[in-house]
Design an enzyme around this catalytic site. Structure first.
Site: not given
Length: 391
Positions: A156, A284, A288, A290, A295, A313, A318, A376
């Site tokens: 990403c 970003h 999610t 996590a 962030e 987003k 995404h 990732f």
């Protein structure tokens, strides 16, 4: 940056994206893409199925390259890129593009439609179509560029990292200009893969909301033209970039945001700026649990309260390897048009969020914007852009 464009579920071209942001009109819709039912929302670009590539590029025809063509032909970008190739020479224009899945959707289709003897049908037999470099090969052919060419596939963060690589190529004398960007399209491998990781939400994504429960996957194409010493009147500038790889976990960020902090620090250092100089941050913000928690804590810790920050987003979904370029364009819209897009679908912010998080659209005139992209494996990138006319 003398030209830029973005096409996503929010619309084709900069004006369409800007209008969607201003009107708080999301491009997300219930999943109508996968052949097998998957309860989720997606950001789909309409019309790609009915728009094959021009005849000269038929061997590379696939959804990803169709979306690339749709993106290239918005906002006069194709004409400006071709003019750059003519101006500098084909060997002096680099192509650096990000994608996380390239044309894997075409490979899926090829296996579904095998001939009776078990081989690919003619439409799927160009081997380049099934490589990560399908996108770059296609754009090279369209532009006739023969300079350095590279595919960046860091999940990403892919189409954010392309800016850093292009800047290095230009600064070190390998090129005088670079076409950067990214394209990623919907495909079953992505949708079911993220669902298997329990990262896909059955509702429209809710970045930074306390009740968020996953991403909405989208597709997009975006491009920018970077030129050496490009102080063209009104042109936005890439002021700085930062990269890091914390390698904490295959699919989860470092819990203290070590990689994110390093990328942001690198971008600020290269730009010669302090955190207080940043007027707007495009987060970003995947929705999610996590990613958003890490962030939010990083931004609350590093930036002053008056800095405005949001995730876009909720408009586009995404868009994976295209997220960096789409959100870079969102930063440019904020700089050029004088408004901050809020965070769509966030009604109850996570307590970790600081005062920086903007929920509603705000009238503002930021001079400098930062875009953060985290992939990732801990592949992180931060980009800083300035309004035209800055030194």
């Amino acid at each position: 940056m003398t030209a830029h464009t973005a096409t996503s579920a929010a619309g084709r071209g900069v004006a369409a994206l800007s209008a969607a942001l201003r009107e708080r009109r999301s491009g997300l819709r219930r999943n109508d893409f996968t052949r097998t039912a998957l309860e989720c929302w997606i950001g789909r670009v309409d019309g790609l199925e009915q728009a094959p590539l021009p005849a000269g590029y038929a061997s590379l025809d696939c959804r990803n390259n169709r979306l690339a063509w749709a993106g290239l032909t918005q906002d006069g970008f194709l004409e400006q890129a071709l003019a750059a190739v003519q101006r500098y020479g084909a060997g002096r224009v680099a192509i650096v593009l990000g994608t996380s899945t390239a044309s894997i959707g075409a490979t899926e289709e090829g296996y579904r439609e095998l001939a009776d003897d078990g081989v690919f049908l003619p439409a799927y037999r160009d081997f380049v179509l099934h490589t990560p470099h399908s996108l770059v090969t296609f754009v090279q052919r369209v532009l006739g560029a023969r300079g350095p060419a590279c595919t960046v596939a860091t999940a990403c963060s892919s189409s954010a990292k392309v800016f850093a690589q292009a800047e290095r190529l230009i600064r070190l004398g390998w090129a005088d200009a670079a076409v950067v960007g990214g394209v990623d399209t919907l495909c079953d491998s992505v949708l079911f893969g993220f669902n298997a990781l329990q990262l896909v939400s059955p509702q429209p994504c809710r970045p930074f909301d306390a009740g968020r429960n996953g991403i909405s996957i989208g597709e997009a194409a975006g491009f920018a033209l970077l030129e050496r010493g490009g102080n063209a009147a009104g042109a936005a500038q890439l002021l700085g970039w930062g990269e890091s790889s914390d390698a904490h976990h295959m699919s989860s960020p470092h819990p203290q945001g070590r990689g994110a902090r390093q990328a942001i620090a690198g971008a600020l250092q290269r730009a010669g700026l302090d955190a207080a100089d940043i007027g707007y941050i495009n987060l970003h913000g995947t929705a999610t649990p996590a990613n958003d928690a890490v962030e939010a804590a990083v931004v609350a810790d590093l930036f002053p309260a008056q800095t405005r920050a949001s995730s876009t987003k909720g408009w586009t979904g995404h868009t994976l390897g295209a997220a960096g370029i789409v959100e870079a364009v969102a930063c440019l819209i904020a700089l050029e048009q004088g408004f901050i897009p809020g965070t769509l679908n966030c009604s109850e912010p996570d307590p970790l969020c600081g005062p920086q998080l903007a929920l509603d659209n705000e009238a503002a005139a930021p001079q400098v914007a930062l875009s953060s992209s985290f992939g990732f494996g801990g592949n992180n990138a931060a980009l800083i852009f300035g309004r035209g006319g800055r030194a």
